[in-house]
Motif scaffolding. Structure first.
Motif, PDB file in Angstrom:
ATOM      1  N   UNK A  75      -1.884  11.315  -4.022  1.00 10.54           N
ATOM      2  CA  UNK A  75      -2.841  11.127  -5.108  1.00 10.54           C
ATOM      3  C   UNK A  75      -3.229  12.411  -5.805  1.00 10.54           C
ATOM      4  N   UNK A  76      -2.412  13.444  -5.649  1.00 12.57           N
ATOM      5  CA  UNK A  76      -2.692  14.730  -6.277  1.00 12.57           C
ATOM      6  C   UNK A  76      -1.957  14.848  -7.611  1.00 12.57           C
TER       7      UNK A  76
ATOM      8  N   UNK B 156      11.693  18.077  -6.887  1.00 19.38           N
ATOM      9  CA  UNK B 156      11.254  16.705  -7.114  1.00 19.38           C
ATOM     10  C   UNK B 156      10.517  16.165  -5.891  1.00 19.38           C
ATOM     11  N   UNK B 157      11.045  16.455  -4.715  1.00 21.24           N
ATOM     12  CA  UNK B 157      10.412  15.984  -3.485  1.00 21.24           C
ATOM     13  C   UNK B 157       9.027  16.588  -3.295  1.00 21.24           C
ATOM     14  N   UNK B 158       8.854  17.844  -3.701  1.00 22.98           N
ATOM     15  CA  UNK B 158       7.511  18.430  -3.658  1.00 22.98           C
ATOM     16  C   UNK B 158       6.552  17.606  -4.524  1.00 22.98           C
ATOM     17  N   UNK B 159       7.045  17.168  -5.695  1.00 21.65           N
ATOM     18  CA  UNK B 159       6.235  16.319  -6.568  1.00 21.65           C
ATOM     19  C   UNK B 159       5.963  14.955  -5.961  1.00 21.65           C
ATOM     20  N   UNK B 160       6.943  14.418  -5.259  1.00 23.51           N
ATOM     21  CA  UNK B 160       6.763  13.123  -4.604  1.00 23.51           C
ATOM     22  C   UNK B 160       5.639  13.198  -3.581  1.00 23.51           C
ATOM     23  N   UNK B 161       5.600  14.274  -2.815  1.00 24.86           N
ATOM     24  CA  UNK B 161       4.540  14.433  -1.822  1.00 24.86           C
ATOM     25  C   UNK B 161       3.180  14.470  -2.505  1.00 24.86           C
ATOM     26  N   UNK B 162       3.063  15.240  -3.570  1.00 24.95           N
ATOM     27  CA  UNK B 162       1.782  15.312  -4.280  1.00 24.95           C
ATOM     28  C   UNK B 162       1.409  13.953  -4.872  1.00 24.95           C
ATOM     29  N   UNK B 163       2.386  13.271  -5.462  1.00 24.79           N
ATOM     30  CA  UNK B 163       2.125  11.949  -6.030  1.00 24.79           C
ATOM     31  C   UNK B 163       1.635  10.991  -4.949  1.00 24.79           C
ATOM     32  N   UNK B 164       2.317  10.974  -3.802  1.00 28.15           N
ATOM     33  CA  UNK B 164       1.964  10.053  -2.724  1.00 28.15           C
ATOM     34  C   UNK B 164       0.575  10.328  -2.173  1.00 28.15           C
TER      35      UNK B 164
ATOM     36  N   UNK C 285       0.783  -1.226   0.000  1.00 28.55           N
ATOM     37  CA  UNK C 285       0.000   0.000   0.000  1.00 28.55           C
ATOM     38  C   UNK C 285       0.814   1.275   0.000  1.00 28.55           C
ATOM     39  N   UNK C 286       2.092   1.157  -0.280  1.00 32.02           N
ATOM     40  CA  UNK C 286       2.950   2.339  -0.340  1.00 32.02           C
ATOM     41  C   UNK C 286       3.021   2.864  -1.772  1.00 32.02           C
ATOM     42  N   UNK C 287       3.398   4.128  -1.918  1.00 35.52           N
ATOM     43  CA  UNK C 287       3.700   4.666  -3.237  1.00 35.52           C
ATOM     44  C   UNK C 287       5.196   4.500  -3.493  1.00 35.52           C
ATOM     45  N   UNK C 288       5.600   4.729  -4.741  1.00 36.66           N
ATOM     46  CA  UNK C 288       6.968   4.420  -5.160  1.00 36.66           C
ATOM     47  C   UNK C 288       7.560   5.583  -5.934  1.00 36.66           C
TER      48      UNK C 288
ATOM     49  N   UNK D 234      -1.218   4.487 -10.961  1.00 39.93           N
ATOM     50  CA  UNK D 234      -0.661   5.827 -10.775  1.00 39.93           C
ATOM     51  C   UNK D 234       0.075   6.005  -9.448  1.00 39.93           C
ATOM     52  N   UNK D 235       0.317   4.916  -8.731  1.00 43.14           N
ATOM     53  CA  UNK D 235       0.901   5.038  -7.390  1.00 43.14           C
ATOM     54  C   UNK D 235       2.417   5.111  -7.426  1.00 43.14           C
ATOM     55  N   UNK D 236       2.967   5.874  -8.362  1.00 45.14           N
ATOM     56  CA  UNK D 236       4.410   5.962  -8.421  1.00 45.14           C
ATOM     57  C   UNK D 236       4.896   6.927  -9.473  1.00 45.14           C
ATOM     58  N   UNK D 237       6.209   7.196  -9.440  1.00 42.18           N
ATOM     59  CA  UNK D 237       6.858   8.081 -10.394  1.00 42.18           C
ATOM     60  C   UNK D 237       8.324   7.692 -10.470  1.00 42.18           C
ATOM     61  N   UNK D 238       9.006   8.219 -11.490  1.00 41.57           N
ATOM     62  CA  UNK D 238      10.413   7.890 -11.732  1.00 41.57           C
ATOM     63  C   UNK D 238      11.238   9.172 -11.687  1.00 41.57           C
TER      64      UNK D 238
END
Length: 325
Positions: A301-302, A291-299, A93-96, A118-122
């Protein structure tokens, strides 16, 4: 699942240069949208080095403990291990947030992207680069006009680069290393992000030593129908790492030089840097924090600006098509 709080609990697998750089970006900021919940690496020496540099970061016994402690998992291990860790995190249940490439096997990468959602990004940092933002601004202002061609050129005094010596075993291996996967992929991502799909790949690759990675490439392709020339070589330069990404149009030209410096072509033909351009060593932590700001939004679900799994797969498809030439 760890309790939610004001900051995102980020777990890190991989205590090499990429993991260390991300830690530096997090701890170098007065405030950070993430906190490091745990880090693990199979190398005791690597973990000890991280412990000396960042004593407050919790070091744990294995990958499972990192997943258990985190809400989002950052995977900074060698490519062959990426999908095993990513699947374990998603199953819990974690994002990646993963380094590229997704995998060393394209079929496995395709299957993963199909199942992951959509639970992740590169981590393609050009998605957050101020230098790239300057290029985008100029393009929107009409500096380039109608795009006509792209030229990508990368050069290295040696491969792997000196700061990657500890990872030379896999970075110079034909199966998962080489500068096309490690460096060229970023500039292909940039072409795809700014222009469109990468197609029509042709050219040649020089691999003089069996089992080791390429030493030169000469490639032609298109990005949304726009011709792209791509050259790369090891040797012939005294610079550890020199690169340019140049977009020419009917009205002018812009380029990104040495990862960070946005430049536009003046009337006399010379490229002039943006007034606020700074070298990559100073720009990197700024970009990583974005990038970390994007990680927070991704995690959460934004909507976010990071490279999606699908984008990363498209870049990997192009990279592997080049290496198969």
């Amino acid at each position: 699942m760890p309790a939610t709080d004001a900051t995102l609990a980020l777990g890190i697998i991989g205590a090499g240069i990429m993991g260390e750089r991300l830690l530096g970006a997090i701890h170098g900021a007065s405030e950070s949208p993430v906190r490091v919940a745990a880090i693990w690496d199979p190398s005791p020496e690597a973990l000890a080095r991280i412990g000396s540099a960042f004593p407050a970061v919790p070091r744990v016994a294995d990958a499972e403990a990192v997943v258990a402690a985190s809400a989002c998992l950052y995977i900074a291990s060698p490519p062959a291990s990426h999908l095993g860790y990513a699947r374990a995190a998603l199953a819990a249940g974690r994002s990646v947030f993963c380094e590229k490439p997704l995998a060393i096997d394209l079929a496995d990468a395709r299957a993963f992207v199909a199942e992951a959602g959509q639970a992740g990004a590169v981590n393609f940092p050009f998605a957050s680069s101020p230098g790239v933002a300057a290029l985008q601004r100029w393009i929107a202002e009409g500096v380039v006009g109608t795009p006509r061609r792209v030229a990508i050129a990368v050069e290295f005094a040696r491969w792997p680069r000196p700061w990657q010596a500890d990872a030379a075993r896999w970075l110079d291996a034909r199966s998962e290393g080489g500068f096309t996967r490690e460096v060229v992929s970023h500039f292909l991502f940039l072409a795809r992000r700014l222009l469109g799909p990468l197609e029509g790949i042709s050219g040649r690759v020089e691999v003089p030593e069996p089992g080791l990675s390429e030493r030169a490439i000469t490639v032609a392709l298109t990005a949304a129908g726009i011709p792209v020339t791509l050259t790369g070589r090891v040797g012939g330069t005294d610079k550890d790492d020199h690169n340019t990404w140049t977009l020419e149009g009917d009205a002018g030209a812009v380029r990104l030089r040495d990862w960070a410096i946005a430049e536009r072509r003046a009337a006399d033909g010379r490229f002039e840097p943006a007034p606020d351009a700074i070298p990559n060593a100073r720009l990197r932590p700024i970009t990583l924090r974005r990038q970390l700001d994007g990680v927070v939004r991704m995690a959460r679900g934004e909507p976010h600006h990071l490279a999606t799994f699908a984008e990363a797969l498209a870049v990997q498809e192009a990279v592997e098509a080049i290496l198969a030439l």
